[in-house]
Design a protein around this motif. Structure first.
Motif, PDB file in Angstrom:
ATOM      1  N   ASP A  17       1.894  -6.673  -7.252  1.00  0.00           N
ATOM      2  CA  ASP A  17       2.524  -5.425  -7.665  1.00  0.00           C
ATOM      3  C   ASP A  17       1.794  -4.224  -7.054  1.00  0.00           C
ATOM      4  O   ASP A  17       2.429  -3.288  -6.530  1.00  0.00           O
ATOM      5  CB  ASP A  17       2.504  -5.341  -9.189  1.00  0.00           C
ATOM      6  CG  ASP A  17       3.087  -4.045  -9.713  1.00  0.00           C
ATOM      7  OD1 ASP A  17       4.208  -3.685  -9.305  1.00  0.00           O
ATOM      8  OD2 ASP A  17       2.412  -3.378 -10.535  1.00  0.00           O
ATOM      9  N   GLU A  18       0.468  -4.236  -7.111  1.00  0.00           N
ATOM     10  CA  GLU A  18      -0.310  -3.131  -6.544  1.00  0.00           C
ATOM     11  C   GLU A  18      -0.097  -3.005  -5.045  1.00  0.00           C
ATOM     12  O   GLU A  18       0.025  -1.891  -4.510  1.00  0.00           O
ATOM     13  CB  GLU A  18      -1.787  -3.351  -6.851  1.00  0.00           C
ATOM     14  CG  GLU A  18      -2.127  -3.214  -8.340  1.00  0.00           C
ATOM     15  CD  GLU A  18      -3.530  -3.688  -8.656  1.00  0.00           C
ATOM     16  OE1 GLU A  18      -4.244  -4.081  -7.691  1.00  0.00           O
ATOM     17  OE2 GLU A  18      -3.920  -3.685  -9.841  1.00  0.00           O
ATOM     18  N   ALA A  19      -0.026  -4.154  -4.356  1.00  0.00           N
ATOM     19  CA  ALA A  19       0.176  -4.118  -2.907  1.00  0.00           C
ATOM     20  C   ALA A  19       1.538  -3.526  -2.559  1.00  0.00           C
ATOM     21  O   ALA A  19       1.661  -2.707  -1.629  1.00  0.00           O
ATOM     22  CB  ALA A  19       0.047  -5.527  -2.332  1.00  0.00           C
ATOM     23  N   LEU A  20       2.582  -3.916  -3.306  1.00  0.00           N
ATOM     24  CA  LEU A  20       3.907  -3.360  -3.033  1.00  0.00           C
ATOM     25  C   LEU A  20       3.964  -1.877  -3.404  1.00  0.00           C
ATOM     26  O   LEU A  20       4.626  -1.077  -2.711  1.00  0.00           O
ATOM     27  CB  LEU A  20       4.974  -4.147  -3.795  1.00  0.00           C
ATOM     28  CG  LEU A  20       5.240  -5.571  -3.309  1.00  0.00           C
ATOM     29  CD1 LEU A  20       6.386  -6.196  -4.091  1.00  0.00           C
ATOM     30  CD2 LEU A  20       5.578  -5.596  -1.810  1.00  0.00           C
ATOM     31  N   ASN A  21       3.328  -1.492  -4.467  1.00  0.00           N
ATOM     32  CA  ASN A  21       3.307  -0.068  -4.850  1.00  0.00           C
ATOM     33  C   ASN A  21       2.628   0.778  -3.781  1.00  0.00           C
ATOM     34  O   ASN A  21       3.078   1.909  -3.489  1.00  0.00           O
ATOM     35  CB  ASN A  21       2.606   0.118  -6.189  1.00  0.00           C
ATOM     36  CG  ASN A  21       3.373  -0.454  -7.375  1.00  0.00           C
ATOM     37  OD1 ASN A  21       2.803  -0.686  -8.428  1.00  0.00           O
ATOM     38  ND2 ASN A  21       4.673  -0.708  -7.211  1.00  0.00           N
ATOM     39  N   ARG A  22       1.559   0.233  -3.185  1.00  0.00           N
ATOM     40  CA  ARG A  22       0.901   0.970  -2.101  1.00  0.00           C
ATOM     41  C   ARG A  22       1.837   1.142  -0.910  1.00  0.00           C
ATOM     42  O   ARG A  22       1.736   2.123  -0.165  1.00  0.00           O
ATOM     43  CB  ARG A  22      -0.376   0.242  -1.664  1.00  0.00           C
ATOM     44  CG  ARG A  22      -1.520   0.355  -2.652  1.00  0.00           C
ATOM     45  CD  ARG A  22      -2.838  -0.070  -2.005  1.00  0.00           C
ATOM     46  NE  ARG A  22      -2.807  -1.446  -1.534  1.00  0.00           N
ATOM     47  CZ  ARG A  22      -3.157  -2.492  -2.286  1.00  0.00           C
ATOM     48  NH1 ARG A  22      -3.553  -2.310  -3.545  1.00  0.00           N
ATOM     49  NH2 ARG A  22      -3.120  -3.717  -1.781  1.00  0.00           N
ATOM     50  N   ALA A  23       2.751   0.191  -0.731  1.00  0.00           N
ATOM     51  CA  ALA A  23       3.724   0.282   0.364  1.00  0.00           C
ATOM     52  C   ALA A  23       4.968   1.056  -0.050  1.00  0.00           C
ATOM     53  O   ALA A  23       5.991   1.002   0.633  1.00  0.00           O
ATOM     54  CB  ALA A  23       4.110  -1.123   0.822  1.00  0.00           C
ATOM     55  N   ARG A  24       4.870   1.789  -1.186  1.00  0.00           N
ATOM     56  CA  ARG A  24       5.933   2.654  -1.687  1.00  0.00           C
ATOM     57  C   ARG A  24       7.152   1.879  -2.186  1.00  0.00           C
ATOM     58  O   ARG A  24       8.279   2.394  -2.191  1.00  0.00           O
ATOM     59  CB  ARG A  24       6.345   3.675  -0.624  1.00  0.00           C
ATOM     60  CG  ARG A  24       5.201   4.608  -0.232  1.00  0.00           C
ATOM     61  CD  ARG A  24       5.672   5.690   0.704  1.00  0.00           C
ATOM     62  NE  ARG A  24       4.560   6.576   1.032  1.00  0.00           N
ATOM     63  CZ  ARG A  24       4.655   7.646   1.827  1.00  0.00           C
ATOM     64  NH1 ARG A  24       5.836   7.960   2.360  1.00  0.00           N
ATOM     65  NH2 ARG A  24       3.603   8.410   2.078  1.00  0.00           N
ATOM     66  N   PHE A  25       6.927   0.644  -2.612  1.00  0.00           N
ATOM     67  CA  PHE A  25       7.977  -0.071  -3.341  1.00  0.00           C
ATOM     68  C   PHE A  25       7.841   0.259  -4.820  1.00  0.00           C
ATOM     69  O   PHE A  25       6.731   0.329  -5.361  1.00  0.00           O
ATOM     70  CB  PHE A  25       7.842  -1.586  -3.126  1.00  0.00           C
ATOM     71  CG  PHE A  25       8.667  -2.108  -1.990  1.00  0.00           C
ATOM     72  CD1 PHE A  25       9.795  -2.881  -2.222  1.00  0.00           C
ATOM     73  CD2 PHE A  25       8.329  -1.804  -0.681  1.00  0.00           C
ATOM     74  CE1 PHE A  25      10.562  -3.360  -1.184  1.00  0.00           C
ATOM     75  CE2 PHE A  25       9.086  -2.277   0.377  1.00  0.00           C
ATOM     76  CZ  PHE A  25      10.212  -3.058   0.132  1.00  0.00           C
ATOM     77  N   GLN A  26       8.970   0.468  -5.470  1.00  0.00           N
ATOM     78  CA  GLN A  26       8.987   0.852  -6.870  1.00  0.00           C
ATOM     79  C   GLN A  26       9.171  -0.382  -7.742  1.00  0.00           C
ATOM     80  O   GLN A  26      10.053  -1.214  -7.502  1.00  0.00           O
ATOM     81  CB  GLN A  26      10.125   1.838  -7.135  1.00  0.00           C
ATOM     82  CG  GLN A  26      10.236   2.286  -8.582  1.00  0.00           C
ATOM     83  CD  GLN A  26      11.428   3.192  -8.811  1.00  0.00           C
ATOM     84  OE1 GLN A  26      12.127   3.570  -7.867  1.00  0.00           O
ATOM     85  NE2 GLN A  26      11.662   3.546 -10.064  1.00  0.00           N
ATOM     86  N   THR A  27       8.356  -0.511  -8.770  1.00  0.00           N
ATOM     87  CA  THR A  27       8.508  -1.600  -9.732  1.00  0.00           C
ATOM     88  C   THR A  27       9.623  -1.238 -10.701  1.00  0.00           C
ATOM     89  O   THR A  27       9.508  -0.288 -11.479  1.00  0.00           O
ATOM     90  CB  THR A  27       7.204  -1.834 -10.512  1.00  0.00           C
ATOM     91  OG1 THR A  27       6.124  -2.017  -9.597  1.00  0.00           O
ATOM     92  CG2 THR A  27       7.322  -3.043 -11.418  1.00  0.00           C
TER      93      THR A  27
END
Length: 507
Positions: A17-27
């Motif tokens: 989740d943190e890795a995707l959030n850093r790539a500007r993906f929204q949870t």
């Protein structure tokens, strides 16, 4: 899950989740289980929308990635539900999806390949995955029916008949290259069906199939219209068969680049209309040849005799036959008893037959086009000499010292060597001896084993039951087969053979 496993999975999900959030993906979804999680964002230079979600097998299964703008497209490496296939089976072990940046880079790579038309793609022959593979559940296990053919030429260009699926889902060709079936009578009217005269629910004694060639495929989904077009003039007959509630099979050959694949379809009329099911078509002969090893072509014309069809001889002969030795003779006079099955390669179906027949018929179930030859035991020096002269290689697996002495004498007369393969000390040592050794080498040193007192006896000529473990038999037979294959292929081997400790310490 236990607290320990819960914590392990939760930590993996949080890092992802943190890795995707850093790539500007929204949870957009989250929860206690992996399949509660979902993210949305964009990938690639054109900022294409993407949806990423997890299954409950995460982190040991890849995330599900969907590109909404492409979900209705038919493309390679995209499943019928729209999810992308980003890694092949050989690259899953390193769990590359756990690297969030690596996952997004892989998605962008997929987009680039799709835009280019998959020009450098491997010719993967997996059309079933794209065509809603027919799956059934039996005894809590998923399985799919399979049509087995010897080779495509068996059914090519015409009608054929198969058995209905057996308990394993196997459809077997019973006749092929048939003229077209007779047009069936139309279904009876409703009144007669109500009177119990309908045949709709009767089991089919056989199934009609037609073999077609789809040529080169450019998209992974096979439309029913493509099958109908290739069926050509058989179309009206197929329609009549379906109207008469008779299933029709299509076995299709296709090519992708230079590779050849097969796929099958089952069409049947039901109360809901015409149903279509996809199933694999498995070609036997060439598929087996491709798995026989790189020596198979060289071994195909070699002549080999295996003397002794007991435990060692049965496994060694079976390995040579599987590896491509088509001219193989096995010599013995003994009968297969139930007790032999623990260490023997033959099927239990042949108990009571001679061991040579049991080995031959077991192999015939797999490769009937090259049957193993059978003969009695080698008797007398003249017969042994002739055998060494006629065969490319003779392998002694009898464990009998008289047979070994006979072959040693024949080797001296002919100037040719043979292989002697045996387990020593009831499984303590496995040996392969080249007799006499090549290049004037010294023989392999005599094996030193611990004595073992006989404790079990059965009917016979004074021989106790050997406690040799089946694994010792299998490993020694494999050693012997390896030496035989390399000698037949003209490759260098240890000139005297090999001795290997297997179970050196007895209980």
């Amino acid at each position: 899950m236990s607290q320990t496993t819960d914590a392990y999975v939760e930590a993996a999900v949080r890092r992802f989740d943190e890795a995707l959030n850093r790539a500007r993906f929204q949870t957009v979804k989250c929860g206690d289980a992996p399949d509660d999680w979902e993210w949305i964002g964009t990938v690639g230079g054109n900022s294409e929308p993407a949806t990423i979600s997890l299954t409950n097998d995460f982190p040991f299964a890849a995330p599900r990635v969907v590109l909404p703008q492409r979900v209705d497209e038919i493309d390679w490496h995209q499943m019928p539900d729209g999810s992308l296939c980003l890694w092949n089976a050989h690259s899953l072990g390193s769990q590359p999806w756990l690297d969030g940046d690596g996952l997004l880079a892989r998605i962008e790579e997929w987009i680039a390949h799709a835009e280019a038309g998959w020009v450098d793609d491997m010719p993967q022959l997996d059309l079933e995955a794209y065509n809603n593979l027919w799956l059934e559940v039996r005894d809590g296990q998923w399985f799919t029916p399979i049509l087995a053919i010897d080779d495509w030429e068996q059914i090519a260009g015409g009608w054929f008949r198969t058995t209905p699926p057996d308990e394993n889902g196997l459809l077997t060709v019973t006749s092929a290259q048939l003229s077209e079936p007779a047009t069936p009578a139309p279904p009876r009217n409703k009144k007669k069906r109500r009177a119990g005269l309908s045949t709709q629910n009767r089991p089919n004694k056989f199934l009609n199939g037609i073999a077609i060639d789809l040529g080169k495929v450019t998209k992974p989904f096979i439309f029913t219209e493509q099958l109908a077009e290739e069926a050509g003039a058989n179309g009206p007959l197929i329609v009549a068969m379906l109207e008469a509630r008779r299933p029709v099979l299509f076995a299709a050959r296709y090519t992708r680049d230079e590779a050849v694949g097969f796929i099958g379809f089952w069409f049947e009329s039901t109360k809901d209309g015409i149903t279509r099911r996809c199933f694999p078509v498995a070609e036997r002969r060439y598929a087996q040849q491709r798995r026989a090893g790189w020596h198979a072509a060289t071994l195909s014309d070699r002549k080999v005799s295996v003397i002794g069809a007991g435990s060692i001889g049965s496994h060694l002969a079976d390995l040579l036959h599987r590896s491509g030795v088509n001219d193989l003779t096995i010599h013995d006079f003994d009968v297969l008893f139930p007790g032999n099955l623990t260490r023997h390669a033959a099927s239990p179906a042949f108990v009571g037959a001679s061991k040579t027949t049991a080995v031959r018929e077991t192999a015939n179930l797999r490769t009937p086009e090259h049957p193993i030859k059978t003969s009695t035991s080698v008797r007398g020096l003249n017969e042994a000499v002739q055998l060494l002269r006629d065969q490319d290689l003779v392998v002694d697996c009898t464990g009998d010292r008289l047979t070994w002495q006979l072959l040693l004498a024949a080797a001296e007369v002919t100037g040719r060597s043979f292989l002697h393969v045996a387990v020593i000390g009831h499984g303590q040592v496995g040996r392969v001896d080249i007799c006499p050794p090549l290049e004037g080498a010294d023989p392999v040193a005599e094996s030193v084993v611990q004595p073992l007192a006989a404790t079990e006896w059965e009917a016979g000529c004074g021989d106790p039951v050997s406690p040799t473990p089946p694994t010792a038999v299998a490993e020694t037979a494999a050693m012997g087969a390896r030496f035989a294959i390399r000698m037949l292929a003209g490759e260098s081997v240890l000139p005297a053979g090999e001795s290997r400790e297997l179970f050196p310490v007895l209980p």
